[in-house]
Motif scaffolding. Structure first.
Motif, PDB file in Angstrom:
ATOM      1  N   ASP A 212       0.132   4.453   9.151  1.00  0.00           N
ATOM      2  CA  ASP A 212      -0.934   4.894  10.054  1.00  0.00           C
ATOM      3  C   ASP A 212      -1.663   3.696  10.647  1.00  0.00           C
ATOM      4  O   ASP A 212      -1.945   3.665  11.852  1.00  0.00           O
ATOM      5  CB  ASP A 212      -1.917   5.786   9.297  1.00  0.00           C
ATOM      6  N   ALA A 213      -1.947   2.691   9.823  1.00  0.00           N
ATOM      7  CA  ALA A 213      -2.642   1.491  10.309  1.00  0.00           C
ATOM      8  C   ALA A 213      -1.795   0.759  11.341  1.00  0.00           C
ATOM      9  O   ALA A 213      -2.305   0.299  12.370  1.00  0.00           O
ATOM     10  CB  ALA A 213      -2.971   0.569   9.135  1.00  0.00           C
ATOM     11  N   ALA A 214      -0.503   0.641  11.071  1.00  0.00           N
ATOM     12  CA  ALA A 214       0.390  -0.062  11.995  1.00  0.00           C
ATOM     13  C   ALA A 214       0.507   0.689  13.320  1.00  0.00           C
ATOM     14  O   ALA A 214       0.480   0.079  14.399  1.00  0.00           O
ATOM     15  CB  ALA A 214       1.761  -0.240  11.358  1.00  0.00           C
ATOM     16  N   GLU A 215       0.640   2.002  13.268  1.00  0.00           N
ATOM     17  CA  GLU A 215       0.797   2.798  14.489  1.00  0.00           C
ATOM     18  C   GLU A 215      -0.457   2.724  15.350  1.00  0.00           C
ATOM     19  O   GLU A 215      -0.378   2.600  16.577  1.00  0.00           O
ATOM     20  CB  GLU A 215       1.119   4.243  14.139  1.00  0.00           C
ATOM     21  N   ARG A 216      -1.617   2.799  14.716  1.00  0.00           N
ATOM     22  CA  ARG A 216      -2.866   2.734  15.478  1.00  0.00           C
ATOM     23  C   ARG A 216      -2.999   1.395  16.199  1.00  0.00           C
ATOM     24  O   ARG A 216      -3.406   1.330  17.362  1.00  0.00           O
ATOM     25  CB  ARG A 216      -4.061   2.940  14.550  1.00  0.00           C
ATOM     26  N   ALA A 217      -2.660   0.318  15.499  1.00  0.00           N
ATOM     27  CA  ALA A 217      -2.770  -1.011  16.106  1.00  0.00           C
ATOM     28  C   ALA A 217      -1.738  -1.193  17.210  1.00  0.00           C
ATOM     29  O   ALA A 217      -2.041  -1.717  18.290  1.00  0.00           O
ATOM     30  CB  ALA A 217      -2.603  -2.089  15.041  1.00  0.00           C
ATOM     31  N   ALA A 218      -0.497  -0.765  16.965  1.00  0.00           N
ATOM     32  CA  ALA A 218       0.583  -0.969  17.932  1.00  0.00           C
ATOM     33  C   ALA A 218       0.369  -0.163  19.204  1.00  0.00           C
ATOM     34  O   ALA A 218       0.751  -0.609  20.301  1.00  0.00           O
ATOM     35  CB  ALA A 218       1.921  -0.615  17.293  1.00  0.00           C
ATOM     36  N   GLU A 219      -0.235   1.022  19.089  1.00  0.00           N
ATOM     37  CA  GLU A 219      -0.397   1.899  20.247  1.00  0.00           C
ATOM     38  C   GLU A 219      -1.707   1.661  20.993  1.00  0.00           C
ATOM     39  O   GLU A 219      -1.898   2.201  22.085  1.00  0.00           O
ATOM     40  CB  GLU A 219      -0.331   3.358  19.794  1.00  0.00           C
ATOM     41  N   ALA A 220      -2.587   0.844  20.456  1.00  0.00           N
ATOM     42  CA  ALA A 220      -3.882   0.610  21.085  1.00  0.00           C
ATOM     43  C   ALA A 220      -3.731  -0.286  22.321  1.00  0.00           C
ATOM     44  O   ALA A 220      -2.849  -1.146  22.372  1.00  0.00           O
ATOM     45  CB  ALA A 220      -4.834  -0.056  20.093  1.00  0.00           C
ATOM     46  N   PRO A 221      -4.585  -0.088  23.338  1.00  0.00           N
ATOM     47  CA  PRO A 221      -4.556  -0.981  24.502  1.00  0.00           C
ATOM     48  C   PRO A 221      -4.795  -2.442  24.114  1.00  0.00           C
ATOM     49  O   PRO A 221      -4.248  -3.345  24.741  1.00  0.00           O
ATOM     50  CB  PRO A 221      -5.691  -0.443  25.381  1.00  0.00           C
TER      51      PRO A 221
ATOM     52  N   TRP B 265       0.826  -1.196   0.000  1.00  0.00           N
ATOM     53  CA  TRP B 265       0.000   0.000   0.000  1.00  0.00           C
ATOM     54  C   TRP B 265       0.864   1.250   0.000  1.00  0.00           C
ATOM     55  O   TRP B 265       2.082   1.188   0.175  1.00  0.00           O
ATOM     56  CB  TRP B 265      -0.876   0.033   1.249  1.00  0.00           C
ATOM     57  N   GLU B 266       0.207   2.390  -0.164  1.00  0.00           N
ATOM     58  CA  GLU B 266       0.889   3.677  -0.003  1.00  0.00           C
ATOM     59  C   GLU B 266       1.443   3.745   1.425  1.00  0.00           C
ATOM     60  O   GLU B 266       0.778   3.394   2.390  1.00  0.00           O
ATOM     61  CB  GLU B 266      -0.119   4.802  -0.256  1.00  0.00           C
ATOM     62  N   LYS B 267       2.688   4.185   1.549  1.00  0.00           N
ATOM     63  CA  LYS B 267       3.400   4.101   2.822  1.00  0.00           C
ATOM     64  C   LYS B 267       2.666   4.802   3.961  1.00  0.00           C
ATOM     65  O   LYS B 267       2.633   4.311   5.094  1.00  0.00           O
ATOM     66  CB  LYS B 267       4.816   4.664   2.678  1.00  0.00           C
ATOM     67  N   GLY B 268       2.063   5.950   3.693  1.00  0.00           N
ATOM     68  CA  GLY B 268       1.373   6.671   4.750  1.00  0.00           C
ATOM     69  C   GLY B 268       0.216   5.885   5.326  1.00  0.00           C
ATOM     70  O   GLY B 268       0.030   5.820   6.548  1.00  0.00           O
ATOM     71  N   ALA B 269      -0.582   5.266   4.466  1.00  0.00           N
ATOM     72  CA  ALA B 269      -1.731   4.486   4.923  1.00  0.00           C
ATOM     73  C   ALA B 269      -1.282   3.272   5.724  1.00  0.00           C
ATOM     74  O   ALA B 269      -1.872   2.942   6.760  1.00  0.00           O
ATOM     75  CB  ALA B 269      -2.566   4.043   3.719  1.00  0.00           C
ATOM     76  N   ALA B 270      -0.240   2.596   5.246  1.00  0.00           N
ATOM     77  CA  ALA B 270       0.263   1.419   5.954  1.00  0.00           C
ATOM     78  C   ALA B 270       0.842   1.802   7.307  1.00  0.00           C
ATOM     79  O   ALA B 270       0.616   1.130   8.320  1.00  0.00           O
ATOM     80  CB  ALA B 270       1.320   0.713   5.101  1.00  0.00           C
TER      81      ALA B 270
END
Length: 260
Positions: free
Chosen positions: A109-118, A102-107
């Protein structure tokens, strides 16, 4: 597979959510358990990055760091390519960072949201549900083909059931599953047979019930697709179950539920 493993059905149609933690102190010289072909594709969160595990045609060894943690979603056969928006054959036998698909920004953002979630696994599921809503429903023809082959139908019968010719089915299978319907049928048949073997079914009976010609046929398929003999597979499974029982853990299945 060493460490702990848990899975549950996802709210995403046909998908499975799983999490695994590698053994923090593996025994010296301990062999890695292979990930066997299962007709699926996975999206895996590891070390803050999202990795795509493409459809496998052979066993993959794992490369866990001690205490490593993984969270993933395993798509039903034929659905991962639609989710990712790329033909499955382009990812066959590969482990690829999502930002290369995918486009690097979208990928990122998805990874950061998942990694930082409780709850990284819950966040990964929410992300998958949002993405799937944008991509639309899964192809019912491909789902029907996968269901037929998983139930033991011949390739010809699966094609007839959805009104596709041999060439059409092969072309659409490459895009959806990563390989032709004959290979998918072999992979799913092996999974059926090994599931029976894990339950203690004798080799010859497991071969017959799974759709193999005989035990010798199953033995060849196991060597070619799993990279080991039937006896080596049963020994590996017994060791895994003994380890899990000692730790009161859930043993990991044979599918592509981790990265190599």
């Amino acid at each position: 597979m060493p460490g702990t493993y848990q899975e549950r059905p996802s709210l995403l149609d046909g998908a499975v959510l799983w999490r695994r933690e590698a053994d923090p102190a593996p025994a010296p010289g301990a062999a890695a358990y292979p990930v066997l072909p299962d007709g699926c594709m996975d999206l895996v969160l590891v070390d803050g990055r999202l990795i795509v595990a493409g459809p496998d045609t052979r066993a993959h060894g794992t490369s866990d760091s001690p205490g490593g943690r993984f969270a993933g979603i395993r798509f039903a056969p034929g659905t991962g390519a639609a989710f990712l928006g790329v033909p499955a054959h382009a990812l066959r036998d590969l482990r690829v960072p999502l930002d290369e698909v995918w486009e690097k920004g979208a990928a990122r953002d998805a990874a950061e949201r998942a990694a930082e979630a409780p709850d990284p696994l819950g966040a990964l599921e929410e992300f998958a549900l949002r993405r799937a809503a944008d991509t639309g429903p899964w192809d019912p023809v491909i789902r029907a083909v996968a269901a037929g082959l998983e139930a033991g139908a011949t390739v010809g019968a699966a094609a007839d059931a959805v009104g596709l010719g041999a060439r059409q089915l092969h072309r659409r299978s490459l895009d959806a599953f990563g390989y032709g319907p004959k290979t998918l049928a072999r992979v799913l048949r092996l999974q059926r047979a090994l599931g029976l073997v894990r339950e203690g079914t004798p080799f010859a009976e497991a071969a017959h019930r799974a759709g193999c010609a005989d035990q010798a046929h199953l033995a060849r398929e196991t060597r070619e697709l799993a990279g080991m003999t039937l006896r080596a597979y049963t020994a590996m499974t017994a060791a895994r179950q003994a380890r899990s029982s000692a730790k009161t853990e859930t043993p990991s299945p044979s599918g592509s539920s981790t990265t190599a």
